[in-house]
Write a protein that holds these residues in place. Structure first.
Motif, PDB file in Angstrom:
ATOM      1  N   MET A 125      12.743  22.749  -0.876  1.00 56.94           N
ATOM      2  CA  MET A 125      13.224  21.381  -1.251  1.00 56.94           C
ATOM      3  C   MET A 125      13.967  20.633  -0.347  1.00 56.94           C
ATOM      4  N   GLU A 126      12.899  19.111  -0.533  1.00 55.13           N
ATOM      5  CA  GLU A 126      13.281  18.314   0.631  1.00 55.13           C
ATOM      6  C   GLU A 126      13.104  17.092  -0.178  1.00 55.13           C
ATOM      7  N   LYS A 127      14.125  15.784   0.341  1.00 57.98           N
ATOM      8  CA  LYS A 127      14.513  15.349  -0.208  1.00 57.98           C
ATOM      9  C   LYS A 127      14.027  13.720   0.530  1.00 57.98           C
ATOM     10  N   ARG A 128      13.365  12.600  -0.066  1.00 56.86           N
ATOM     11  CA  ARG A 128      12.727  11.682   1.449  1.00 56.86           C
ATOM     12  C   ARG A 128      13.431  10.245   0.371  1.00 56.86           C
ATOM     13  N   ASP A 129      14.044   8.997   0.879  1.00 58.78           N
ATOM     14  CA  ASP A 129      14.085   8.286   0.558  1.00 58.78           C
ATOM     15  C   ASP A 129      13.408   7.064   1.212  1.00 58.78           C
ATOM     16  N   TYR A 130      12.969   5.918  -0.080  1.00 54.32           N
ATOM     17  CA  TYR A 130      11.895   4.842   0.356  1.00 54.32           C
ATOM     18  C   TYR A 130      12.972   3.603   0.008  1.00 54.32           C
ATOM     19  N   THR A 131      12.310   2.355   0.794  1.00 54.95           N
ATOM     20  CA  THR A 131      12.390   1.470  -0.008  1.00 54.95           C
ATOM     21  C   THR A 131      11.065   0.816   0.261  1.00 54.95           C
ATOM     22  N   PHE A 132      11.045  -0.384  -0.693  1.00 50.09           N
ATOM     23  CA  PHE A 132       9.486  -1.786  -0.512  1.00 50.09           C
ATOM     24  C   PHE A 132      10.036  -2.752  -1.172  1.00 50.09           C
ATOM     25  N   PRO A 133       9.572  -4.166  -0.166  1.00 53.10           N
ATOM     26  CA  PRO A 133       9.820  -4.603  -1.181  1.00 53.10           C
ATOM     27  C   PRO A 133       8.647  -4.560  -2.383  1.00 53.10           C
ATOM     28  N   ALA A 134       9.620  -6.052  -3.785  1.00 52.36           N
ATOM     29  CA  ALA A 134       8.761  -6.108  -5.103  1.00 52.36           C
ATOM     30  C   ALA A 134       9.159  -7.085  -5.352  1.00 52.36           C
ATOM     31  N   GLY A 135       8.840  -7.923  -6.554  1.00 50.33           N
ATOM     32  CA  GLY A 135       8.951  -8.495  -7.044  1.00 50.33           C
ATOM     33  C   GLY A 135       9.973  -8.918  -8.423  1.00 50.33           C
ATOM     34  N   PRO A 136       9.553  -9.826  -9.794  1.00 47.77           N
ATOM     35  CA  PRO A 136      11.054  -9.724  -9.864  1.00 47.77           C
ATOM     36  C   PRO A 136      11.270  -8.256 -11.042  1.00 47.77           C
ATOM     37  N   PRO A 137      12.733  -8.129 -11.387  1.00 48.40           N
ATOM     38  CA  PRO A 137      12.259  -6.486 -12.147  1.00 48.40           C
ATOM     39  C   PRO A 137      11.584  -5.816 -13.144  1.00 48.40           C
ATOM     40  N   ALA A 138      11.607  -4.858 -13.319  1.00 44.86           N
ATOM     41  CA  ALA A 138      10.311  -4.351 -14.002  1.00 44.86           C
ATOM     42  C   ALA A 138      11.561  -4.590 -15.493  1.00 44.86           C
TER      43      ALA A 138
END
Length: 102
Positions: A1-14
Motif C-alpha cells: 500500500m502506498e500513500k501520496r500527497d499533492y497540493t495544487f493551486p485552485a479557484g473558489p471553494p467547490a
C-alpha cells in the motif's frame, strides 16, 4: 500500500461534496469535499506500489492550467488505469458543478 500527497493551486471553494467510483479491482473512488483556502489537496491511497511518477504526471495534467474549484480530495485506488483516474476526478467535479454552468 502506498500513500501520496499533492497540493495544487485552485479557484473558489467547490460547491459541495461528491463521490465517484467504487473501490474494487481495477477501479477507484474519488471523495471530494470543499476547501476554502484556494488550494486543492489530494491524498492518494493505492494498492499499487512504485507508480509515483505516473501519479505525479497524471495529477499535474489534471490540476495545472485552468484552476478547478478548491477541494480536499481522497483517492482510494485499487489498480485503476490513468484514464479511469482522470474520468473519476472529472465525474466528481461534474457532480458538484452549479446547474447551468458549462
Amino acid at each position: 500500500m502506498e500513500k501520496r500527497d499533492y497540493t495544487f493551486p485552485a479557484g473558489p471553494p467547490a460547491a459541495g461534496r461528491a463521490l465517484a467510483g467504487v473501490v474494487g479491482s481495477g477501479d477507484l473512488e474519488v471523495l471530494l469535499q470543499p476547501a476554502s483556502d484556494g488550494v486543492t489537496r489530494i491524498v492518494v491511497n493505492t494498492s499499487v506500489d512504485g507508480k509515483g511518477t505516473v501519479w505525479d504526471a497524471l495529477l499535474a495534467r489534471v490540476f495545472t492550467g485552468e484552476l478547478l474549484p478548491a477541494a480536499s480530495i481522497v483517492i482510494n485506488d485499487c489498480g485503476a488505469t490513468p484514464g479511469v483516474v482522470r474520468m473519476r476526478i472529472e465525474q466528481a467535479y461534474e457532480e458538484i458543478k452549479p446547474e447551468g454552468q458549462p
